[in-house]
Scaffold this motif. Structure first.
Motif, PDB file in Angstrom:
ATOM      1  N   UNK A 140      35.591 -15.956  47.427  1.00 28.58           N
ATOM      2  CA  UNK A 140      35.279 -17.160  48.063  1.00 28.58           C
ATOM      3  C   UNK A 140      34.990 -18.549  47.296  1.00 28.58           C
ATOM      4  N   UNK A 141      34.939 -19.436  47.815  1.00 24.71           N
ATOM      5  CA  UNK A 141      34.846 -20.753  47.301  1.00 24.71           C
ATOM      6  C   UNK A 141      33.974 -21.724  48.340  1.00 24.71           C
ATOM      7  N   UNK A 142      33.478 -22.642  47.630  1.00 26.35           N
ATOM      8  CA  UNK A 142      33.096 -23.758  48.418  1.00 26.35           C
ATOM      9  C   UNK A 142      33.385 -25.075  47.699  1.00 26.35           C
ATOM     10  N   UNK A 143      34.148 -26.182  48.272  1.00 21.82           N
ATOM     11  CA  UNK A 143      33.913 -26.279  50.021  1.00 21.82           C
ATOM     12  C   UNK A 143      35.262 -25.650  50.742  1.00 21.82           C
ATOM     13  N   UNK A 144      34.979 -24.915  51.762  1.00 20.73           N
ATOM     14  CA  UNK A 144      36.171 -24.693  52.465  1.00 20.73           C
ATOM     15  C   UNK A 144      35.641 -24.306  53.974  1.00 20.73           C
ATOM     16  N   UNK A 145      36.438 -23.822  54.690  1.00 18.33           N
ATOM     17  CA  UNK A 145      35.964 -23.980  56.324  1.00 18.33           C
ATOM     18  C   UNK A 145      35.173 -22.720  56.539  1.00 18.33           C
ATOM     19  N   UNK A 146      35.217 -21.869  55.870  1.00 23.54           N
ATOM     20  CA  UNK A 146      34.922 -20.234  55.971  1.00 23.54           C
ATOM     21  C   UNK A 146      33.388 -20.390  55.934  1.00 23.54           C
ATOM     22  N   UNK A 147      32.689 -21.234  55.410  1.00 21.19           N
ATOM     23  CA  UNK A 147      31.149 -21.236  55.356  1.00 21.19           C
ATOM     24  C   UNK A 147      30.501 -21.572  56.591  1.00 21.19           C
ATOM     25  N   UNK A 148      31.257 -22.369  57.426  1.00 17.92           N
ATOM     26  CA  UNK A 148      30.815 -22.734  58.676  1.00 17.92           C
ATOM     27  C   UNK A 148      31.329 -21.699  59.731  1.00 17.92           C
ATOM     28  N   UNK A 149      32.379 -20.902  59.472  1.00 19.87           N
ATOM     29  CA  UNK A 149      32.836 -20.042  60.664  1.00 19.87           C
ATOM     30  C   UNK A 149      31.791 -18.481  60.121  1.00 19.87           C
ATOM     31  N   UNK A 150      31.624 -18.004  58.945  1.00 16.20           N
ATOM     32  CA  UNK A 150      31.067 -16.791  58.602  1.00 16.20           C
ATOM     33  C   UNK A 150      29.989 -17.161  57.635  1.00 16.20           C
ATOM     34  N   UNK A 151      28.756 -17.484  58.040  1.00 23.32           N
ATOM     35  CA  UNK A 151      27.409 -17.621  57.174  1.00 23.32           C
ATOM     36  C   UNK A 151      27.487 -16.528  56.102  1.00 23.32           C
ATOM     37  N   UNK A 152      27.408 -16.597  54.890  1.00 21.50           N
ATOM     38  CA  UNK A 152      27.238 -15.636  53.767  1.00 21.50           C
ATOM     39  C   UNK A 152      26.673 -16.155  52.640  1.00 21.50           C
ATOM     40  N   UNK A 153      26.808 -15.389  51.747  1.00 21.92           N
ATOM     41  CA  UNK A 153      26.055 -15.858  50.185  1.00 21.92           C
ATOM     42  C   UNK A 153      27.002 -15.416  49.001  1.00 21.92           C
TER      43      UNK A 153
END
Length: 316
Positions: free
Chosen positions: A201-214
């Protein structure tokens, strides 16, 4: 409403006339890759340039080979040079000459192994990579036997997951996803019954708002980890550390762009997107189901105060 102020200047004979006089009528070639933020951002920038009186074409390109294409002038620019994924290819092209660094976005990037928060319940030692390895059987599938399954990015992203597994002697099998969409599908499928998963995974992308994670915390990145075996905990292997935790996101261009399209180059220098802005671009496609061109237009409509000054300062 987009470019109102620019077009009003053009109406009295300044602005757009100067753009057409100074910039070549040849098309500015913008590459399209295989992840949403880059596709939407590239379309948004293309639409900015078109409304400023410039000619734009899009071409689908490999995300690693594009830097050689830019260096040779076959492609004009690149909007998303991620340090972790493309830093090596970018540096190699820079050393050959023909490509220029047009500066960083405000965004800070990270790209690495990642898990949704429910995974931590099955492997409480996370985010430490050694704890992940001790929990490897939690991620095992029929495909991987008694080893854990890690879903890496598409092969052309060159994330070196297999090399890291070997360098750190991890009990994981690396499987490459066919696309970014396959990564989101993996997380979405695991969400219903809170199945533990670990994916790229990477940031920034939409996923961090949909699925909180680390992100998994591997040995800290050091310069040379990808080129010098002596760097990192394994003296006999490359890629034995994590990716940069605060990576850059750069813009790049063909060295002839500034002379051939000075207005476009000026706009490119001004552009600087933030993490939330890039995440919003991706969301418009990945969760709102807009086509990239529509997503770009919507983002521009909703953020005129952000990007109009970038264009105005170069056209008026």
């Amino acid at each position: 409403m987009r470019l109102t102020s620019i077009l009003s200047v053009a109406a009295i004979g300044i602005g757009a006339t100067a753009v057409q006089a100074e910039d070549s009528s040849d098309p500015i070639i913008i590459p399209i890759h295989n992840w949403s933020s880059q596709i939407v951002m590239s379309n948004a920038v293309g639409q900015m340039l078109e409304e400023a009186g410039l000619n734009v074409e899009y071409v689908t390109t490999d995300s690693q080979a594009v830097y050689e294409s830019i260096r040779l002038g076959d492609v004009t620019l690149e909007m998303e040079v991620w340090e972790g994924a493309f830093g090596a290819s970018f540096r190699a092209a820079m050393e050959k000459g023909g490509i220029v660094d047009v500066g960083d976005h405000d965004a800070v990037t990270r790209e690495d192994w990642w898990y949704p928060m429910w995974t931590k319940e099955a492997c409480p030692g996370l985010p430490d990579w050694k704890a992940l390895n001790e929990c490897a059987e939690v991620f095992a599938t029929a495909e991987t036997g008694d080893k854990g399954r890690y879903l890496d990015g598409p092969v052309d992203w060159l994330k070196h997951g297999k090399e890291r597994v070997e360098a750190l002697d991890m009990d994981f099998v690396v499987i490459n996803a066919g696309s970014a969409a396959a990564l989101w599908a993996e997380i979405g499928a695991a969400e219903a019954d809170k199945k533990p998963v670990v994916v790229f995974n990477w940031t920034p992308n939409f996923a961090e708002a949909v699925w909180p994670g680390e992100f998994v915390e591997f040995p800290e990145w050091e310069d040379g980890c990808d080129t010098d075996p002596s760097v990192g905990p394994n003296p006999d292997a490359l890629y034995d550390c994590g990716n940069p935790a605060n990576g850059y996101l750069k813009k790049a261009a063909w060295e002839g762009m500034e002379e051939k399209w000075p207005t476009a180059y000026c706009i490119l220098e001004n552009i600087s997107f933030t993490n939330p802005q890039i995440a919003q671009m991706a969301k418009l496609v990945d969760t709102d189901d807009l086509e990239p061109e529509e997503a770009a237009s919507e983002w521009l409509d909703n953020n005129a105060d952000v990007w109009e000054p970038w264009v105005n300062s170069c056209t008026s």
